[in-house]
Design a protein around this motif. Structure first.
Motif, PDB file in Angstrom:
ATOM      1  N   ALA A 183      52.360  64.459  70.986  1.00  0.00           N
ATOM      2  CA  ALA A 183      51.976  63.668  69.805  1.00  0.00           C
ATOM      3  C   ALA A 183      52.613  64.332  68.591  1.00  0.00           C
ATOM      4  N   VAL A 184      53.060  63.501  67.662  1.00  0.00           N
ATOM      5  CA  VAL A 184      53.732  64.051  66.479  1.00  0.00           C
ATOM      6  C   VAL A 184      53.062  63.512  65.220  1.00  0.00           C
ATOM      7  N   VAL A 185      52.795  64.412  64.294  1.00  0.00           N
ATOM      8  CA  VAL A 185      52.367  63.982  62.953  1.00  0.00           C
ATOM      9  C   VAL A 185      53.398  64.574  62.003  1.00  0.00           C
ATOM     10  N   SER A 186      54.097  63.705  61.300  1.00  0.00           N
ATOM     11  CA  SER A 186      55.129  64.261  60.430  1.00  0.00           C
ATOM     12  C   SER A 186      54.929  63.781  59.005  1.00  0.00           C
ATOM     13  N   GLN A 187      55.752  64.342  58.103  1.00  0.00           N
ATOM     14  CA  GLN A 187      55.581  63.968  56.696  1.00  0.00           C
ATOM     15  C   GLN A 187      56.002  62.524  56.457  1.00  0.00           C
ATOM     16  N   ASP A 188      56.932  62.015  57.290  1.00  0.00           N
ATOM     17  CA  ASP A 188      57.327  60.634  57.061  1.00  0.00           C
ATOM     18  C   ASP A 188      56.854  59.722  58.176  1.00  0.00           C
ATOM     19  N   THR A 189      55.537  59.557  58.222  1.00  0.00           N
ATOM     20  CA  THR A 189      54.942  58.642  59.185  1.00  0.00           C
ATOM     21  C   THR A 189      55.368  57.222  58.823  1.00  0.00           C
ATOM     22  N   TYR A 190      55.941  56.516  59.757  1.00  0.00           N
ATOM     23  CA  TYR A 190      56.330  55.143  59.431  1.00  0.00           C
ATOM     24  C   TYR A 190      55.192  54.193  59.784  1.00  0.00           C
ATOM     25  N   LEU A 191      54.806  53.387  58.793  1.00  0.00           N
ATOM     26  CA  LEU A 191      53.776  52.391  59.071  1.00  0.00           C
ATOM     27  C   LEU A 191      54.429  51.022  59.057  1.00  0.00           C
ATOM     28  N   PHE A 192      54.139  50.228  60.098  1.00  0.00           N
ATOM     29  CA  PHE A 192      54.733  48.898  60.187  1.00  0.00           C
ATOM     30  C   PHE A 192      53.963  47.926  59.315  1.00  0.00           C
ATOM     31  N   ASN A 193      54.667  46.891  58.880  1.00  0.00           N
ATOM     32  CA  ASN A 193      54.041  45.909  58.001  1.00  0.00           C
ATOM     33  C   ASN A 193      53.163  44.966  58.814  1.00  0.00           C
ATOM     34  N   ARG A 250      46.570  60.208  57.478  1.00  0.00           N
ATOM     35  CA  ARG A 250      45.385  60.134  58.350  1.00  0.00           C
ATOM     36  C   ARG A 250      45.590  59.108  59.464  1.00  0.00           C
ATOM     37  N   VAL A 251      46.310  58.043  59.140  1.00  0.00           N
ATOM     38  CA  VAL A 251      46.626  57.070  60.196  1.00  0.00           C
ATOM     39  C   VAL A 251      47.454  57.781  61.272  1.00  0.00           C
ATOM     40  N   ALA A 252      48.382  58.630  60.824  1.00  0.00           N
ATOM     41  CA  ALA A 252      49.212  59.366  61.788  1.00  0.00           C
ATOM     42  C   ALA A 252      48.352  60.292  62.645  1.00  0.00           C
ATOM     43  N   ILE A 253      47.339  60.915  62.009  1.00  0.00           N
ATOM     44  CA  ILE A 253      46.452  61.815  62.774  1.00  0.00           C
ATOM     45  C   ILE A 253      45.645  61.006  63.792  1.00  0.00           C
ATOM     46  N   ALA A 254      45.140  59.851  63.333  1.00  0.00           N
ATOM     47  CA  ALA A 254      44.359  59.015  64.250  1.00  0.00           C
ATOM     48  C   ALA A 254      45.231  58.547  65.415  1.00  0.00           C
ATOM     49  N   ARG A 255      46.477  58.225  65.121  1.00  0.00           N
ATOM     50  CA  ARG A 255      47.411  57.835  66.189  1.00  0.00           C
ATOM     51  C   ARG A 255      47.563  58.964  67.199  1.00  0.00           C
ATOM     52  N   ALA A 256      47.733  60.177  66.666  1.00  0.00           N
ATOM     53  CA  ALA A 256      47.924  61.331  67.546  1.00  0.00           C
ATOM     54  C   ALA A 256      46.674  61.562  68.391  1.00  0.00           C
ATOM     55  N   LEU A 257      45.494  61.324  67.789  1.00  0.00           N
ATOM     56  CA  LEU A 257      44.244  61.500  68.542  1.00  0.00           C
ATOM     57  C   LEU A 257      44.159  60.470  69.664  1.00  0.00           C
ATOM     58  N   LEU A 258      44.576  59.237  69.350  1.00  0.00           N
ATOM     59  CA  LEU A 258      44.543  58.183  70.363  1.00  0.00           C
ATOM     60  C   LEU A 258      45.498  58.510  71.504  1.00  0.00           C
ATOM     61  N   LEU A 313      51.123  69.105  70.723  1.00  0.00           N
ATOM     62  CA  LEU A 313      51.057  68.469  69.405  1.00  0.00           C
ATOM     63  C   LEU A 313      52.087  69.116  68.486  1.00  0.00           C
ATOM     64  N   ILE A 314      52.912  68.280  67.879  1.00  0.00           N
ATOM     65  CA  ILE A 314      53.887  68.808  66.925  1.00  0.00           C
ATOM     66  C   ILE A 314      53.520  68.292  65.539  1.00  0.00           C
ATOM     67  N   LEU A 315      53.296  69.210  64.626  1.00  0.00           N
ATOM     68  CA  LEU A 315      52.946  68.832  63.258  1.00  0.00           C
ATOM     69  C   LEU A 315      54.114  69.258  62.372  1.00  0.00           C
ATOM     70  N   ASP A 316      54.885  68.252  61.904  1.00  0.00           N
ATOM     71  CA  ASP A 316      56.082  68.573  61.128  1.00  0.00           C
ATOM     72  C   ASP A 316      55.797  68.327  59.650  1.00  0.00           C
ATOM     73  N   GLU A 317      55.479  69.376  58.934  1.00  0.00           N
ATOM     74  CA  GLU A 317      55.134  69.293  57.505  1.00  0.00           C
ATOM     75  C   GLU A 317      54.076  68.212  57.271  1.00  0.00           C
ATOM     76  N   PRO A 318      52.940  68.281  57.965  1.00  0.00           N
ATOM     77  CA  PRO A 318      51.992  67.150  57.892  1.00  0.00           C
ATOM     78  C   PRO A 318      51.367  66.967  56.520  1.00  0.00           C
ATOM     79  N   THR A 319      51.411  68.008  55.684  1.00  0.00           N
ATOM     80  CA  THR A 319      50.750  67.855  54.382  1.00  0.00           C
ATOM     81  C   THR A 319      51.747  67.807  53.233  1.00  0.00           C
ATOM     82  N   GLU A 320      53.024  67.724  53.578  1.00  0.00           N
ATOM     83  CA  GLU A 320      54.069  67.715  52.556  1.00  0.00           C
ATOM     84  C   GLU A 320      53.870  66.533  51.597  1.00  0.00           C
TER      85      GLU A 320
END
Ligand SMILES: Nc1ncnc2c1ncn2[C@@H]1O[C@H](COP(=O)(O)OP(=O)(O)OP(=O)(O)O)[C@@H](O)[C@H]1O
Length: 595
Positions: A435-445, A502-510, A516-523
């Motif tokens: 699971a990856v949480v990164s600084q540039d989580t892409y959210l779809f429209n 947080r959506v990215a974190i919830a995705r990773a939890l799901l 788990l790779i956290l790439d600058e998650p709070t940047e």
């Protein structure tokens, strides 16, 4: 020197190979295409018969009227009516079948292209602008489709229809048929080739200009905020204006070629008719044909040109289709940067550890090979361990993530993950365990729910809610009028940076992956949001092997067991955070003090 009827920059062997490949794509729709072409042929023949019979009927009626004789006009009138109905019905059926075939084909082609594109991301697609890629996916695929409707059908109908028409004409007069054949060749071969030669250059430039205009427009729209702030909107408008001017110039040249071809077609048809009349008059005088057959023959000749009218456009379309095919095949022929045999067995995930030894990776440079981004990197993550990876910008941290996710292949060294060599893993099977949480989580429209379920499409309502509660997102979502069905807007614009994370974190939890790779998650987040997020991340880290890449050195000691410091593509220091902090003159201490 031999005269070449094709444009000088036209690559014939390449075009032939692309055409063969393209026709192969259409093979599953062979029957649809055949029925569509038959309906088009029927329409053409009905139209020619209608014109021809009308010519005879009008002349015959006039002649019998002159001498006051009687004739059966019911049969020819019924025939003419029958042909008119056949022509209309034929056209309707042809449109119905060919368009149905076209839409099915289009759907298939887009999915086919997208599937072939996927393995090329991200490595092979980084040179392409996204507007360029989307124009390939939309307009080039559309253009491929023209091969059937605008090229194959008209050419097939012209060949078969032309042969049938000329065969019928020979029954009346071989000489009329021969002269008509000559003019048909002029109109059906010479004029299309001339139009193609004249229109090829402007046509190609137009395609490139259109792509550039689209890119400029998309760029201008995406950067509208910056343009307004820095007053660049007028310059951007000027650029688009200049591009449009060049496009109009090319369009004008293309229209000139089309106009010329239309004029030449009309001229050939009329000349053919006059020649037929001149050749047929002696046949009337020596009574080989009746007088009423003279106008009939003239109209027969004139209407036969309907078979070749679409050919200049067909050849032009063939050029455009082949250019589009080249661009599409050009992408698809790129070998994925990470190659996987189709029948690769999927290894069993054994334990969530990672062992890297002497890893070297370099990206292709603009001129030859670039410097090593990873240069002899060795590290170990034991199952359940939390490790932070820190280092200056450009040290190679994100590159390591790209390699671990199997997005970029490496040149030297070895990596073991989940108990197997990294190269033994098919990318998709491997990524199912990460699971990856990164600084540039892409959210779809789309809705929040859809964005969450990307990580686990079969997730139940309870699972989604539990993941959001753990990511401290549920209360926020529940307070929204549409709850989980709220649309997040383009690229998640309606969510704040913290909420998107947080959506990215919830995705990773799901996803519930062991690694788990956290790439600058709070940047890019403010200090308060960052503190809250880090607290919630700790929950996500529970029971997982974690690789945390972060610039936030101060927050690390509480969050991780070990710190690795990277510089110039390799690990230069490793140890427990407190131990490294205490090391005077150490790399971690220096990074810490610099902040
Ligand atoms: N896709 C790419 N194509 C070519 N070179 C790249 C690519 N990605 C990174 N690089 C180069 O590889 C080197 C390592 O970059 P990388 O992004 O891994 O560093 P990083 O430690 O993650 O930096 P940062 O902390 O700024 O994100 C840099 O010199 C960078 O320019």
């Amino acid at each position: 020197m031999r005269w070449n009827p094709l444009p000088p920059d036209f690559d014939l062997p390449q075009a032939r190979a692309d055409l063969k490949r393209l026709v192969g794509l259409f093979a599953p729709y062979r029957n649809w295409m055949l029925w569509g072409a038959l309906a088009a042929l029927l329409t053409l023949l009905a139209n020619v018969a209608l014109m021809t019979a009308s010519g005879w009927f009008i002349a015959q009626m006039a002649l019998v009227g002159l001498v006051g004789a009687a004739m059966d006009y019911f049969t020819p009138a019924a025939f003419i009516r029958g042909m008119a109905i056949t022509r209309t019905a034929g056209r309707y059926i042809e449109r119905l079948i060919t368009h149905e075939a076209t839409f099915r084909l289009l759907q298939e082609l887009r999915v086919w292209f997208y599937r072939r594109l996927e393995p090329l991301a991200p490595a092979r697609l980084q040179e392409l602008r996204s507007a360029d890629l989307s124009s390939r996916l939309i307009s080039d695929i559309d253009a491929l489709n023209h091969l059937y409707l605008r090229v194959l059908v008209p050419v097939g109908v012209a060949l078969l229809g032309g042969a049938l028409i000329l065969g019928m004409m020979t029954l009346y007069s071989g000489r009329v048929a021969a002269s008509t054949l000559l003019f048909l060749l002029l109109a059906g071969v010479a004029v299309p080739l001339l139009t193609f030669r004249l229109g090829h250059g402007p046509g190609r430039r137009l395609v490139a200009l259109r792509a550039e205009l689209r890119s400029a427009a998309v760029d201008g729209l995406q950067g509208l905020g910056e343009l307004r702030v820095y007053g660049g909107a007028a310059r951007q408008a000027q650029r688009i204006d200049a591009l449009t001017d060049v496009m109009i110039g090319q369009q004008r040249q293309l229209s000139r070629a089309t106009g010329l071809s239309q004029g030449l077609l009309g001229l050939s048809a009329n000349l053919a008719m006059w020649c037929a009349l001149l050749l047929a008059i002696p046949l009337v005088t020596d009574a080989s044909i009746t007088p009423a057959e003279l106008p009939m023959l003239a109209l027969f000749v004139l209407s036969s040109f309907e078979a070749v009218l679409p050919l200049p456009l067909a050849l032009q379309m063939l050029g455009e289709t082949l250019a589009a095919a080249r661009r599409v095949f050009g992408i698809l022929d790129a070998r994925p940067q990470v190659e996987e045999p189709a029948d690769m067995p999927v290894p069993q995930w054994e334990r969530a550890d990672v062992e890297i030894d002497g890893l070297r990776l370099r990206y292709p440079g603009a001129r030859g090979e670039a410097a090593w981004a990873l240069d002899g990197l060795s590290l170990q993550l034991r199952a359940g361990e939390r490790v932070a990876l820190v280092g200056p910008s450009g040290a190679g941290k994100s590159t390591l993530v790209q390699a671990l996710l199997r997005f970029w292949d490496y040149q030297e060294g070895s990596v073991r993950i989940g108990g197997h060599d990294l190269r033994a893993w098919p990318g998709e099977a491997l990524r199912a365990h990460i699971a990856v949480v990164s600084q540039d989580t892409y959210l779809f429209n789309t809705t929040i729910r859809d964005n969450l379920m990307l990580a686990k499409p079969e997730a139940t309502e309870d699972e989604v809610i539990a993941a959001c509660k753990a990511a401290q997102l549920h209360d926020f979502i529940a307070a929204l009028p549409e709850g989980y069905e709220t649309w997040v807007g383009e690229a998640g614009m309606r969510l704040s940076g913290g909420q998107a994370r947080r959506v990215a974190i919830a995705r990773a939890l799901l996803r519930n992956a062991p690694l788990l790779i956290l790439d600058e998650p709070t940047e890019g987040l403010d200090a308060l949001t960052e503190r809250d997020l880090l607290r919630d991340l700790v929950q996500l880290m529970q029971g997982r092997t974690v690789l945390l890449i972060s610039h936030r050195i101060a927050a690390l000691p509480a969050a991780v067991d070990r710190v690795l410091v990277m510089e110039a593509g390799r690990v230069v220091e490793a140890g427990a955070p407190a131990e490294l902090l205490a090391r005077q003159g150490g790399a971690f201490r220096a990074l810490h003090d610099a902040l």
